[in-house]
Design a protein around this motif. Structure first.
Motif, mmCIF file in Angstrom:
data_model
loop_
_atom_site.group_PDB
_atom_site.id
_atom_site.type_symbol
_atom_site.label_atom_id
_atom_site.label_comp_id
_atom_site.label_asym_id
_atom_site.label_seq_id
_atom_site.Cartn_x
_atom_site.Cartn_y
_atom_site.Cartn_z
ATOM 1 N N GLN A 163 13.852 70.001 -12.552
ATOM 2 C CA GLN A 163 12.980 69.078 -11.813
ATOM 3 C C GLN A 163 11.598 69.699 -11.601
ATOM 4 O O GLN A 163 10.576 69.012 -11.715
ATOM 5 C CB GLN A 163 13.610 68.726 -10.459
ATOM 6 C CG GLN A 163 12.807 67.711 -9.657
ATOM 7 C CD GLN A 163 13.433 67.399 -8.302
ATOM 8 O OE1 GLN A 163 14.464 67.984 -7.933
ATOM 9 N NE2 GLN A 163 12.819 66.508 -7.565
ATOM 10 N N GLN A 164 11.574 70.993 -11.302
ATOM 11 C CA GLN A 164 10.301 71.683 -11.118
ATOM 12 C C GLN A 164 9.475 71.664 -12.404
ATOM 13 O O GLN A 164 8.255 71.446 -12.367
ATOM 14 C CB GLN A 164 10.544 73.124 -10.678
ATOM 15 C CG GLN A 164 9.264 73.889 -10.333
ATOM 16 C CD GLN A 164 9.528 75.342 -10.064
ATOM 17 O OE1 GLN A 164 10.142 76.023 -10.864
ATOM 18 N NE2 GLN A 164 9.075 75.831 -8.923
ATOM 19 N N LYS A 165 10.123 71.873 -13.550
ATOM 20 C CA LYS A 165 9.406 71.823 -14.827
ATOM 21 C C LYS A 165 8.819 70.439 -15.070
ATOM 22 O O LYS A 165 7.685 70.309 -15.559
ATOM 23 C CB LYS A 165 10.357 72.214 -15.965
ATOM 24 C CG LYS A 165 10.757 73.685 -15.980
ATOM 25 C CD LYS A 165 11.327 74.109 -17.316
ATOM 26 C CE LYS A 165 12.596 73.355 -17.635
ATOM 27 N NZ LYS A 165 13.232 73.850 -18.884
ATOM 28 N N ILE B 8 6.305 70.691 -5.611
ATOM 29 C CA ILE B 8 6.380 71.971 -6.336
ATOM 30 C C ILE B 8 6.610 73.120 -5.362
ATOM 31 O O ILE B 8 7.441 74.003 -5.604
ATOM 32 C CB ILE B 8 5.087 72.188 -7.150
ATOM 33 C CG1 ILE B 8 5.040 71.213 -8.329
ATOM 34 C CG2 ILE B 8 4.987 73.627 -7.653
ATOM 35 C CD1 ILE B 8 3.713 71.209 -9.058
ATOM 36 N N GLN B 9 5.888 73.107 -4.242
ATOM 37 C CA GLN B 9 6.067 74.150 -3.234
ATOM 38 C C GLN B 9 7.467 74.095 -2.630
ATOM 39 O O GLN B 9 8.126 75.133 -2.458
ATOM 40 C CB GLN B 9 5.009 73.990 -2.133
ATOM 41 C CG GLN B 9 5.089 75.034 -1.029
ATOM 42 C CD GLN B 9 4.830 76.439 -1.528
ATOM 43 O OE1 GLN B 9 4.120 76.630 -2.508
ATOM 44 N NE2 GLN B 9 5.409 77.428 -0.868
ATOM 45 N N LEU C 75 10.192 72.824 -4.003
ATOM 46 C CA LEU C 75 11.171 73.248 -5.014
ATOM 47 C C LEU C 75 11.150 74.761 -5.200
ATOM 48 O O LEU C 75 12.206 75.380 -5.377
ATOM 49 C CB LEU C 75 10.879 72.543 -6.344
ATOM 50 C CG LEU C 75 11.192 71.042 -6.398
ATOM 51 C CD1 LEU C 75 10.683 70.430 -7.694
ATOM 52 C CD2 LEU C 75 12.696 70.804 -6.259
ATOM 53 N N ALA C 76 9.968 75.358 -5.163
ATOM 54 C CA ALA C 76 9.871 76.811 -5.310
ATOM 55 C C ALA C 76 10.607 77.520 -4.174
ATOM 56 O O ALA C 76 11.355 78.486 -4.399
ATOM 57 C CB ALA C 76 8.406 77.236 -5.350
ATOM 58 N N LEU D 133 5.849 69.964 -12.746
ATOM 59 C CA LEU D 133 4.712 70.755 -13.229
ATOM 60 C C LEU D 133 4.034 70.064 -14.416
ATOM 61 O O LEU D 133 2.796 70.050 -14.515
ATOM 62 C CB LEU D 133 5.187 72.149 -13.628
ATOM 63 C CG LEU D 133 5.527 73.104 -12.474
ATOM 64 C CD1 LEU D 133 6.181 74.378 -13.004
ATOM 65 C CD2 LEU D 133 4.279 73.437 -11.660
ATOM 66 N N LYS E 87 17.288 71.753 -9.952
ATOM 67 C CA LYS E 87 16.000 71.911 -9.277
ATOM 68 C C LYS E 87 14.983 72.595 -10.183
ATOM 69 O O LYS E 87 13.792 72.263 -10.160
ATOM 70 C CB LYS E 87 16.170 72.713 -7.985
ATOM 71 C CG LYS E 87 17.052 72.039 -6.939
ATOM 72 C CD LYS E 87 16.552 70.648 -6.590
ATOM 73 C CE LYS E 87 17.462 69.955 -5.582
ATOM 74 N NZ LYS E 87 17.025 68.570 -5.301
#
Length: 365
Positions: free
Chosen positions: A289-291, A114-115, A117-118, A294, A286
């Motif tokens: 993917q992040q969703k 997550i970090q 990807l952010a 999460l 991305k």
């Protein structure tokens, strides 16, 4: 063997009481040395009922042996069941610990992803903005070049038009002046030609144009002067033709350069547009993917406490089961000791009785 099983055995012996034999009475007196406990009391009651219903001491010994074997077999069966169930508990606990470890590892990996990807989304967003600005600048440059080119073409067309006008006018004037200096031209015709030339120059170029001023010098006809003016006009015409040719050549070069610039801009625009499209696709991928990650993290935060609770519950159940087994084992061991003591007592009594009978038989014989 439980007290309930003792009661069931006692009921199966019978309810009709009769007087015990002297041997049986002696045996029951020996049982009074037993310690007081519910189990030993039940055992003494069982033996007493057996003897009072006509049972022999040998039958009592056999009954106690069966009780002892049953208790020992019960313990063996309980040991096997305990071993199997403990193995099941151990396996379940091991699997739950592995599951919990995996869930925690997945959670740690999800946090890292997550970090990552952010940070990547921030970089992609900044890169997309940069490409969009570059495209906007490129479009502005293209419009500027097109505007400049349009102004240049317009000015070129005006120059060509003006140059052709001057050249055509000079050609006509030179032609007429050439006729005017011709010896075969009459004086009247010559003056008419000069007057016409003056009017045309005044009309074509205006009163202050150098050519108009130059033509005015021919008002008083002088062949040498007109001849020099004629040569001068031819030089001016030749210069105008040369300038026009150079202007046309320069226009061709400018046109080619313009086309080259437009091709280069279009090529660069296509490349920037393709790169921008790819960047937007990467950003969307991305972001999606992040969703997903999460959502996975949210599920992990639900699954981990449930798994921890289930693991703790399984450990508690195992401990409760083991403690119950130890309690049964302790109780059964106590029962085995009581029955074993009773068995030894009856066995010794039977053995003593047999030896006494054997001695009596020998003495009688």
């Amino acid at each position: 063997m439980s007290l309930i099983r003792f009661n069931i055995l006692a009921l199966t012996i019978g309810v009709c009481l009769s007087a015990m034999t002297p041997q049986a009475s002696l045996l029951m007196k020996s049982f009074h040395q037993f310690g007081q406990s519910p189990y030993s009391d039940q055992l003494k009651e069982l033996v007493q009922i057996k003897l009072e219903t006509g049972g022999q001491v040998d039958e009592v010994l056999k009954l106690i042996q069966e009780l002892l074997d049953s208790l020992k077999q019960d313990q063996v069966d309980d040991d096997v069941a305990h071993s199997r169930q403990m193995a099941v508990f151990d396996q379940n606990i091991s699997e739950l610990e592995d599951d919990l470890s995996k869930l925690n590892t997945d959670l740690a990996n999800a946090n890292v992803l997550i970090q990552t990807l952010a940070e990547l989304l921030v970089i992609l967003r900044e890169t997309i903005i940069t490409y969009e600005k570059q495209l906007a600048i490129l479009n502005e440059q293209e419009q500027f070049i097109r505007n400049v080119r349009a102004a240049d073409v317009k000015a070129y067309n005006r120059r060509v038009e003006q140059a052709n006008k001057v050249i055509n006018a000079l050609t006509l004037i030179i032609e007429k002046l050439s006729r005017a200096v011709d010896q075969q031209t009459s004086e009247q015709d010559r003056q008419a030609i000069l007057t016409q030339i003056h009017a045309e120059c005044h009309e074509q170029f205006g009163p202050n144009h150098p050519i108009t001023i130059l033509i005015k010098l021919t008002t008083r006809f002088d062949v040498p002067v007109v001849q020099r003016i004629l040569e001068k006009l031819e030089q001016i015409r030749d210069g105008a033709n040369k300038s026009l040719s150079e202007d046309i050549a320069a226009e061709e070069v400018a046109s080619k350069n313009f086309d080259t610039s437009m091709n280069e801009i279009e090529t660069l625009r296509k490349r920037l547009s393709t790169d921008l499209e790819n960047l937007n696709q990467q950003f969307n991928d991305k972001f999606n993917q992040q969703k997903i990650v999460l959502a996975q993290k949210e599920q992990l935060l639900i699954d981990i406490p449930i798994t921890e609770e289930l693991l703790q519950l399984t450990k508690e159940q195992q401990e409760q089961y083991h403690q119950a087994y130890l309690s049964r084992q302790t109780q059964r061991q106590s029962e085995i000791e009581v029955v074993q003591k009773a068995y030894n007592l009856v066995f010794d009594h039977v053995d003593s009785a047999r030896k006494s009978e054997d001695l009596t038989a020998k003495l009688n014989s």
